[in-house]
Design a protein around this motif. Structure first.
Motif, PDB file in Angstrom:
ATOM      1  N   ILE A  88      -2.888 -20.526  12.009  1.00 24.05           N
ATOM      2  CA  ILE A  88      -1.863 -20.939  11.046  1.00 24.05           C
ATOM      3  C   ILE A  88      -0.485 -20.693  11.635  1.00 24.05           C
ATOM      4  CG2 ILE A  88      -0.872 -20.513   8.769  1.00 24.05           C
ATOM      5  CD1 ILE A  88      -3.712 -19.577   7.925  1.00 24.05           C
ATOM      6  N   LEU A 123      -5.917 -15.237   1.915  1.00 27.99           N
ATOM      7  CA  LEU A 123      -5.044 -15.222   3.083  1.00 27.99           C
ATOM      8  C   LEU A 123      -4.530 -13.816   3.317  1.00 27.99           C
ATOM      9  CD1 LEU A 123      -3.420 -16.937   5.194  1.00 27.99           C
ATOM     10  CD2 LEU A 123      -1.626 -17.083   3.471  1.00 27.99           C
ATOM     11  N   ASP A 180      -8.700 -16.633   6.695  1.00 27.43           N
ATOM     12  CA  ASP A 180      -7.384 -17.126   7.118  1.00 27.43           C
ATOM     13  C   ASP A 180      -6.408 -15.968   7.156  1.00 27.43           C
ATOM     14  OD1 ASP A 180      -8.164 -19.812   7.277  1.00 27.43           O
ATOM     15  OD2 ASP A 180      -7.822 -20.114   5.137  1.00 27.43           O
ATOM     16  N   TYR A 232       0.822 -22.526   2.631  1.00 28.43           N
ATOM     17  CA  TYR A 232      -0.118 -21.641   1.966  1.00 28.43           C
ATOM     18  C   TYR A 232       0.486 -20.960   0.749  1.00 28.43           C
ATOM     19  CZ  TYR A 232      -3.309 -22.363   5.768  1.00 28.43           C
ATOM     20  OH  TYR A 232      -4.164 -22.947   6.655  1.00 28.43           O
TER      21      TYR A 232
END
Length: 72
Positions: free
Chosen positions: A52, A31, A44, A64
């Protein structure tokens, strides 16, 4: 002493690819916490245009961070 790179007058910066690659070899990021579609380093990301959230502190983004623990 190395000269510092001149920064462009903007509030949008990204991690240099070489720096990210070395850190990613060790930590395997999944991420990118501060990016946009053009500068993201992971599939992501959190930021403008993200599916998100555009805010890492939003409730949508918090899922997350569930497995993250502070190093002791």
């Amino acid at each position: 002493m190395r000269a510092m790179a001149k920064l462009k007058p903007t509030d949008l910066y990204e991690t240099p690819v070489e720096v990210f690659a070395k850190l990613n070899d060790e930590f395997r990021f999944t991420l990118d916490l501060c990016a946009d579609r053009a500068t993201r380093k992971c599939e992501d990301w959190i930021g403008p245009g993200s599916s998100i959230s555009d805010d890492a502190f939003s409730p949508e983004a918090q899922k997350y961070f569930c497995g993250l623990r502070r190093a002791r």
